[in-house]
Design a protein around this motif. Structure first.
Motif, mmCIF file in Angstrom:
data_model
loop_
_atom_site.group_PDB
_atom_site.id
_atom_site.type_symbol
_atom_site.label_atom_id
_atom_site.label_comp_id
_atom_site.label_asym_id
_atom_site.label_seq_id
_atom_site.Cartn_x
_atom_site.Cartn_y
_atom_site.Cartn_z
ATOM 1 N N ARG A 43 6.110 -8.197 3.929
ATOM 2 C CA ARG A 43 5.663 -7.843 5.281
ATOM 3 C C ARG A 43 5.210 -6.383 5.336
ATOM 4 N NH1 ARG A 43 10.399 -8.118 8.614
ATOM 5 N NH2 ARG A 43 11.442 -7.644 6.648
ATOM 6 N N LEU A 44 4.107 -6.130 6.011
ATOM 7 C CA LEU A 44 3.579 -4.776 6.129
ATOM 8 C C LEU A 44 4.560 -3.858 6.840
ATOM 9 C CD1 LEU A 44 1.215 -2.858 5.594
ATOM 10 C CD2 LEU A 44 0.299 -3.517 7.826
ATOM 11 N N VAL A 45 5.375 -4.405 7.721
ATOM 12 C CA VAL A 45 6.315 -3.594 8.478
ATOM 13 C C VAL A 45 7.297 -2.851 7.559
ATOM 14 C CG1 VAL A 45 8.093 -5.352 8.894
ATOM 15 C CG2 VAL A 45 7.694 -3.549 10.604
ATOM 16 N N LEU A 46 7.527 -3.361 6.349
ATOM 17 C CA LEU A 46 8.418 -2.657 5.418
ATOM 18 C C LEU A 46 7.888 -1.262 5.103
ATOM 19 C CD1 LEU A 46 9.240 -5.493 2.845
ATOM 20 C CD2 LEU A 46 10.625 -4.737 4.790
ATOM 21 N N LEU A 47 6.587 -1.145 4.881
ATOM 22 C CA LEU A 47 5.984 0.153 4.600
ATOM 23 C C LEU A 47 6.014 1.038 5.843
ATOM 24 C CD1 LEU A 47 4.496 2.066 2.650
ATOM 25 C CD2 LEU A 47 2.350 0.984 3.402
#
Length: 197
Positions: A43-47
């Motif tokens: 998931r992009l939210v991790l970055l």
């Protein structure tokens, strides 16, 4: 994910970007996404969370499906929900002092975007979709659908696309004229916008 938008984002240094910006992004990406696979959390939210980028008011629902890490730039491919994640990419680029270009495609929502106007990293401006399973017998499209094996064909220059159609007997002087002439039962063309609205 329903209505998947395919995003390709390339992050690269601005003229005044510190030399280690791409390296720092590389390290953060490899820490967040040590593997890209079916069972990995991509998931992009991790970055965004790692970088302490606030997510209020921005769309970030998407997964990283491929990373191409080069010395001079980083190319990420993502599958996102419905729309490109332009605001999230902008926040990431700002965090590192980088610039970026985006190509996004979601045919169901008629989203075709390529912000790389010069085609330096992303050299697609036109998409031709062939309906290879259509019965085109006796039409001008018969030879085209019989000879072509790829359903999607991409072009950067309008002239190259018009020349490709001309070899199958479909002549037009511009994209607009071509679009009006084509029978959507057999083929359609899409022009990529150069801005993300």
């Amino acid at each position: 994910m329903a209505n998947v938008c395919s995003d390709t984002v390339v992050l690269f240094p601005k003229e005044d970007t510190p030399g280690n910006a791409v390296s720092r992004l590389k390290e953060d990406l490899l820490d967040c996404y040590p593997s890209i696979g079916i069972h990995a959390d991509t998931r992009l939210v991790l970055l965004l969370e790692r970088l302490n980028i606030p997510t209020d008011g921005i769309c970030f629902r998407g997964d990283v499906v491929c990373m191409d890490i080069e010395d001079a730039y980083i190319c990420l491919e993502l599958e996102t929900a419905w729309n490109p994640l332009y605001d999230a990419y902008q926040k990431i680029a700002e965090h590192y002092g980088l610039d970026f270009v985006l190509r996004a495609e979601e045919p169901g929502e008629r989203i075709f975007i390529n912000t790389d106007v010069y085609g330096v990293y992303l050299d697609v401006r036109y998409r031709v979709l062939l309906k290879l399973d259509a019965d085109a017998g006796g039409t001008v499209y018969e030879k085209m659908l019989r000879e072509e094996t790829d359903m999607e064909i991409y072009f950067f220059h309008e002239g190259d696309m018009l020349e490709w159609f001309a070899k199958y007997g479909i002549s037009a002087g511009s994209y607009d004229e071509l679009e009006r002439r084509l029978d959507s039962d057999y083929v359609c063309v899409n022009l990529y916008d150069t801005i993300c609205a």
